[in-house]
Design a protein around this motif. Structure first.
Motif, PDB file in Angstrom:
ATOM      1  N   SER A 143       0.822  -1.201   0.000  1.00 14.54           N
ATOM      2  CA  SER A 143       0.000   0.000   0.000  1.00 14.54           C
ATOM      3  C   SER A 143       0.859   1.255   0.000  1.00 14.54           C
ATOM      4  O   SER A 143       0.587   2.214  -0.724  1.00 14.54           O
TER       5      SER A 143
ATOM      6  N   VAL B  46     -16.464  -0.309  -5.287  1.00 14.00           N
ATOM      7  CA  VAL B  46     -15.129  -0.523  -4.726  1.00 14.00           C
ATOM      8  C   VAL B  46     -15.206  -1.452  -3.512  1.00 14.00           C
ATOM      9  O   VAL B  46     -14.329  -2.305  -3.312  1.00 14.00           O
TER      10      VAL B  46
ATOM     11  N   PRO C 181     -12.652  -4.580  -4.222  1.00 14.65           N
ATOM     12  CA  PRO C 181     -11.730  -3.442  -4.071  1.00 14.65           C
ATOM     13  C   PRO C 181     -10.750  -3.262  -5.225  1.00 14.65           C
ATOM     14  O   PRO C 181     -10.678  -2.186  -5.824  1.00 14.65           O
ATOM     15  N   PHE C 182      -9.951  -4.288  -5.532  1.00 19.70           N
ATOM     16  CA  PHE C 182      -8.955  -4.138  -6.591  1.00 19.70           C
ATOM     17  C   PHE C 182      -9.618  -3.901  -7.945  1.00 19.70           C
ATOM     18  O   PHE C 182      -9.170  -3.066  -8.738  1.00 19.70           O
TER      19      PHE C 182
ATOM     20  N   VAL D 262     -10.956  -0.248  -8.233  1.00 20.30           N
ATOM     21  CA  VAL D 262      -9.925   0.751  -8.550  1.00 20.30           C
ATOM     22  C   VAL D 262      -9.471   0.592  -9.999  1.00 20.30           C
ATOM     23  O   VAL D 262      -9.168   1.588 -10.676  1.00 20.30           O
TER      24      VAL D 262
ATOM     25  N   PHE E 112      -3.253  -2.804 -10.831  1.00 23.06           N
ATOM     26  CA  PHE E 112      -4.498  -3.240 -10.205  1.00 23.06           C
ATOM     27  C   PHE E 112      -5.224  -4.287 -11.050  1.00 23.06           C
ATOM     28  O   PHE E 112      -5.950  -5.127 -10.501  1.00 23.06           O
TER      29      PHE E 112
ATOM     30  N   GLU F  11      -6.923  -6.827   1.403  1.00 18.78           N
ATOM     31  CA  GLU F  11      -7.211  -6.177   0.128  1.00 18.78           C
ATOM     32  C   GLU F  11      -8.055  -4.923   0.345  1.00 18.78           C
ATOM     33  O   GLU F  11      -7.794  -3.873  -0.262  1.00 18.78           O
TER      34      GLU F  11
ATOM     35  N   VAL G 209      -6.897  -0.917  -0.432  1.00 13.26           N
ATOM     36  CA  VAL G 209      -7.629  -0.003  -1.307  1.00 13.26           C
ATOM     37  C   VAL G 209      -8.073   1.234  -0.541  1.00 13.26           C
ATOM     38  O   VAL G 209      -8.088   2.343  -1.090  1.00 13.26           O
TER      39      VAL G 209
END
Length: 401
Positions: free
Chosen positions: A5, A70, A74-75, A78, A113, A140, A144
């Motif tokens: 991150s 999202v 999440p991934f 994005v 991503f 995860e 994000v």
């Protein structure tokens, strides 16, 4: 994941340094001081219009609109945002998130991503590999959240300085927050609440003995994410309304979902953790973490409780196992010592009250290596064999030191 991150935050900062941003001008007719003064009295049409234009100038819909997709993935969420920022039409990218924040307009970020989406999605297609993906689901989500907050900070840094615009504060009791801080907190809560509910249904699908249902659920989840992101590209306001509706439903069932997630997670992970970390399976205090299978006394079904002896050492009591707030207590009305009935997946504690009614509590196999010793300290009976075998309780376990 935390280091990753931080690395992505560095990529975002590097990407934003090469993108020139134009700050949107304040909407005409906006008098924030007048709006704040009118909060104490009646609203007129001019005040409502001013407040609406103020919300538009802050880009609330632009930031809140994409949070539902999202949170669902999440991934992948994005990835979709970055794709919209890079290849989306002008009418879709003209907002505070896609247009004003340069980091999303970065091809490297998009492909990173996209790769992460593939790596985290493929294990979810089968029941054998899905537990590995679910084990990293919360990581995860946190990664994000860090990325979204970094984008929010970068967008704030690219906004006009304090000499050109005032910092808007919100008073909540004795605490004052900037609007940006309050919006960031709302974004974090929004993502966590929806993601927690999604995780529960994903876990229940994994428990369902139908091989193809995991792949079907993952396909539906990604499809819903794409649909909501398309709505966001078309109208951030409509996407925000949908997001708030989903958040409201998720918040209503969150407490029930949280209890069940904690129950299943404990039963599945406790035996594994206790084998890897022996101290986890040998608690230092004379108490045992149990879950009531149904509603019992002041406790709802699947509540996490601590079973221990009372202060006089003559009975037993249950206390909610909450680390973040004091929990309720309930004294057991029993005529005999509670009994642990061994099981292959989890153990069951039977408590019989004075009226002869039996209540069952579930306990994980966390304490297997020290079960007899812990039971002796608490003063309860332990069956020698699993539930399928004839039960022979150890009478010595009734002793209490």
């Amino acid at each position: 994941m935390f280091r990753f991150s931080i690395l992505l935050c560095g990529v975002l900062l590097h990407a934003s340094s090469g993108v020139a941003q134009e700050s949107p001008a304040s909407p005409p007719g906006l008098d924030r001081s007048r709006v704040e003064e009118r909060l104490e009295g009646d609203f007129g049409s001019a005040d409502i219009a001013a407040a609406t234009s103020w919300a538009d100038s802050l880009g609330l819909a632009d930031w809140l609109g994409p949070l539902a997709p999202v949170a669902l993935s999440p991934f992948f969420g994005v990835t979709c945002l970055s794709g919209l920022a890079i290849w989306g039409p002008d009418w879709a990218t003209d907002n505070a998130l896609l247009g004003a924040s340069g980091p999303l307009q970065n091809h490297s970020l998009f492909f990173v991503f996209l790769a992460l989406t593939v790596l985290t999605s493929l294990p979810r297609l089968t029941k054998v590999s899905k537990p590995f993906a679910q084990a990293t689901d919360r990581l995860e989500t946190y990664a994000v959240i860090v990325i979204l907050l970094a984008i929010k900070v970068i967008a704030s840094l690219d906004s006009p300085g304090e000499d050109q615009t005032e910092v808007v504060m919100v008073q909540l009791g004795v605490v004052r927050f900037t609007v940006d801080t309050l919006l960031a907190v709302a974004m974090v809560i929004n993502v966590l609440v929806i993601n927690s509910v999604k995780f529960f249904f994903e876990f229940m699908v994994w428990l369902t003995p139908i091989p193809a249902i995991d792949a079907i659920f993952e396909f539906c989840n990604k499809s819903l994410c794409v649909t909501l992101m398309a709505v966001y590209a078309f109208s951030p306001t409509i996407a925000t309304i949908l997001n708030l509706a989903i958040l409201l439903v998720a918040a209503i069932v969150l407490r029930w979902v949280s209890r069940h997630i904690r129950y299943y997670r404990t039963m599945v992970l406790d035996p594994v953790v206790s084998r890897v970390w022996s101290a986890y399976g040998d608690p230092k205090h004379p108490e045992m973490v149990v879950f009531c299978k149904g509603a019992f006394g002041p406790f709802a079904a699947k509540s996490r409780l601590r079973l221990r002896r009372d202060e006089l050492g003559q009975g037993w009591q249950l206390r909610e196992a909450n680390w973040w707030m004091p929990g309720g207590e309930h004294a057991l009305d029993e005529t005999a010592a509670p009994r642990i009935r061994r099981g292959w997946v989890m153990h069951t504690i039977e408590v019989t009250d004075s009226s002869g009614q039996t209540t069952e509590f579930a306990v994980s196999r966390r304490y297997d290596l020290a079960l007899q010793t812990l039971a002796k300290r608490i003063g309860i009976l332990v069956d020698e064999q699993p539930a399928a075998q004839p039960r022979r309780p150890t009478e010595a376990a009734v002793e209490f030191n």
